[in-house]
Scaffold this active site. Sequence first.
Site, PDB file in Angstrom:
ATOM      1  N   GLN A 145       0.825  -1.200   0.000  1.00 14.63           N
ATOM      2  CA  GLN A 145       0.000   0.000   0.000  1.00 14.63           C
ATOM      3  C   GLN A 145       0.865   1.259   0.000  1.00 14.63           C
ATOM      4  O   GLN A 145       1.925   1.289   0.632  1.00 14.63           O
ATOM      5  CB  GLN A 145      -0.920  -0.002   1.231  1.00 14.63           C
ATOM      6  CG  GLN A 145      -2.201   0.769   0.997  1.00 14.63           C
ATOM      7  CD  GLN A 145      -3.316   0.307   1.933  1.00 14.63           C
ATOM      8  OE1 GLN A 145      -3.378  -0.841   2.306  1.00 14.63           O
ATOM      9  NE2 GLN A 145      -4.176   1.222   2.305  1.00 14.63           N
ATOM     10  N   SER A 188       3.661  -6.727   2.514  1.00 15.65           N
ATOM     11  CA  SER A 188       2.319  -6.655   3.098  1.00 15.65           C
ATOM     12  C   SER A 188       1.283  -7.195   2.111  1.00 15.65           C
ATOM     13  O   SER A 188       1.324  -8.373   1.760  1.00 15.65           O
ATOM     14  CB  SER A 188       2.021  -5.228   3.560  1.00 15.65           C
ATOM     15  OG  SER A 188       0.830  -5.171   4.330  1.00 15.65           O
ATOM     16  N   LEU A 189       0.357  -6.359   1.604  1.00 13.10           N
ATOM     17  CA  LEU A 189      -0.633  -6.868   0.647  1.00 13.10           C
ATOM     18  C   LEU A 189       0.050  -7.466  -0.578  1.00 13.10           C
ATOM     19  O   LEU A 189      -0.501  -8.343  -1.254  1.00 13.10           O
ATOM     20  CB  LEU A 189      -1.601  -5.767   0.220  1.00 13.10           C
ATOM     21  CG  LEU A 189      -1.172  -4.803  -0.892  1.00 13.10           C
ATOM     22  CD1 LEU A 189      -1.557  -5.318  -2.273  1.00 13.10           C
ATOM     23  CD2 LEU A 189      -1.758  -3.442  -0.676  1.00 13.10           C
ATOM     24  N   ARG A 231      -9.729  -8.066   3.370  1.00 12.76           N
ATOM     25  CA  ARG A 231      -8.610  -7.668   4.224  1.00 12.76           C
ATOM     26  C   ARG A 231      -8.635  -6.157   4.456  1.00 12.76           C
ATOM     27  O   ARG A 231      -8.494  -5.690   5.580  1.00 12.76           O
ATOM     28  CB  ARG A 231      -7.297  -8.091   3.555  1.00 12.76           C
ATOM     29  CG  ARG A 231      -6.031  -7.851   4.381  1.00 12.76           C
ATOM     30  CD  ARG A 231      -4.839  -8.408   3.588  1.00 12.76           C
ATOM     31  NE  ARG A 231      -3.573  -8.271   4.294  1.00 12.76           N
ATOM     32  CZ  ARG A 231      -2.732  -7.260   4.170  1.00 12.76           C
ATOM     33  NH1 ARG A 231      -3.040  -6.242   3.358  1.00 12.76           N
ATOM     34  NH2 ARG A 231      -1.583  -7.228   4.823  1.00 12.76           N
ATOM     35  N   HIS A 241      -0.450  -4.001  10.959  1.00 12.95           N
ATOM     36  CA  HIS A 241       0.647  -4.859  11.415  1.00 12.95           C
ATOM     37  C   HIS A 241       1.013  -4.654  12.888  1.00 12.95           C
ATOM     38  O   HIS A 241       2.186  -4.551  13.237  1.00 12.95           O
ATOM     39  CB  HIS A 241       1.877  -4.679  10.514  1.00 12.95           C
ATOM     40  CG  HIS A 241       1.630  -5.099   9.106  1.00 12.95           C
ATOM     41  ND1 HIS A 241       1.420  -6.413   8.740  1.00 12.95           N
ATOM     42  CD2 HIS A 241       1.511  -4.371   7.958  1.00 12.95           C
ATOM     43  CE1 HIS A 241       1.191  -6.472   7.444  1.00 12.95           C
ATOM     44  NE2 HIS A 241       1.234  -5.247   6.941  1.00 12.95           N
ATOM     45  N   GLN A 258       0.191 -12.556   9.391  1.00 15.70           N
ATOM     46  CA  GLN A 258       0.696 -11.341   8.751  1.00 15.70           C
ATOM     47  C   GLN A 258      -0.125 -10.101   9.107  1.00 15.70           C
ATOM     48  O   GLN A 258       0.396  -8.991   9.126  1.00 15.70           O
ATOM     49  CB  GLN A 258       0.700 -11.572   7.230  1.00 15.70           C
ATOM     50  CG  GLN A 258       1.425 -10.523   6.429  1.00 15.70           C
ATOM     51  CD  GLN A 258       0.623 -10.108   5.204  1.00 15.70           C
ATOM     52  OE1 GLN A 258      -0.545  -9.770   5.306  1.00 15.70           O
ATOM     53  NE2 GLN A 258       1.260 -10.116   4.058  1.00 15.70           N
TER      54      GLN A 258
END
Length: 311
Positions: free
Chosen positions: A9, A94-95, A119, A203, A252
């Site tokens: 992101q 991440s994503l 998500r 996170h 995660q």
Amino acid sequence: MRAFIFPGQGSQAVGMGKALAEASSTAREVFEEVDHALEQNLFKLMCDGPIDELTLTENAQPAIMANAVATLRVAEKEGGKSIGEICSYVAGHSLGEYSALCAAGALDLTTTAELLKLRGQSMQKAVPVGEGGMAALLGADIKKASALANASSQGEICTVANDNDPTQVVISGHIGAIERAIAAAKEHGIKRGMLLPVSAPFHCSLMAPAAEAMEEALAEASIFPPVVPVFANVTAAAVSDADEIRELLVQQVTGAVRWRESVDNMAEAGVEQFVEFGGKVLTGMVGRIAPDAEKVSLVSMDDIEALLKSL
């Protein structure tokens, strides 16, 4: 050896994917499938904005994935070679880990889009707006960042969220603790703390409700062994087992993105070239982690054609 890497992101921009779709029916097919899966005209939002709507977590996450996967699929089509023939490992920030899993065949495109939409929605809902925050610590390594986070918590959540490279770490938690950390950054030998324009504290343990939502969704999702191993964010290690991938994707949501270690470990495993699909952020980080490695960013058809000539 070559690793394909996929951005997270923050790499969204109005116009993303537009030129690629105009140049390639393969890219258009990706964007059409994602639109169909989500029952929304996400590609129009990617092309035309507005940027504030594109930046919403539930839109940004599938949009960044769609752009990255479209770029990869065009490269495979134009080069006449599959990912397994030209790549040794995949990884995403991440994503971007979902993009990497889709690229390596562990998730199909429709499932990936649906999971990322959920998500984004569940991460947004996990913490009321204004209660959490994130900050980038510039000129900080993991040791300094961890010490600052611990000192700033004072009974609240404040923890390392992204260990990006040797000079940048992101922290996440309650907004009061994040603001204390920014104010105290220089005392801990950190050049600067900068509040990030995000809508939720990603996170960290405040994301536990989102992790529960993802655990439920991932339990129902079909996950297959990837054609090349995936370096997981939470372990910074290669994984190929479908059940382990499922579990690591749940972890995660609340766990730290160990990007610096992931790149280090890929370099140690013999990776000499890192190719980023659909962005230019990760190659900058790679340059600070593994300066001897070759770095390539693929955004346009020209970028793709230049890479294919070198293969």
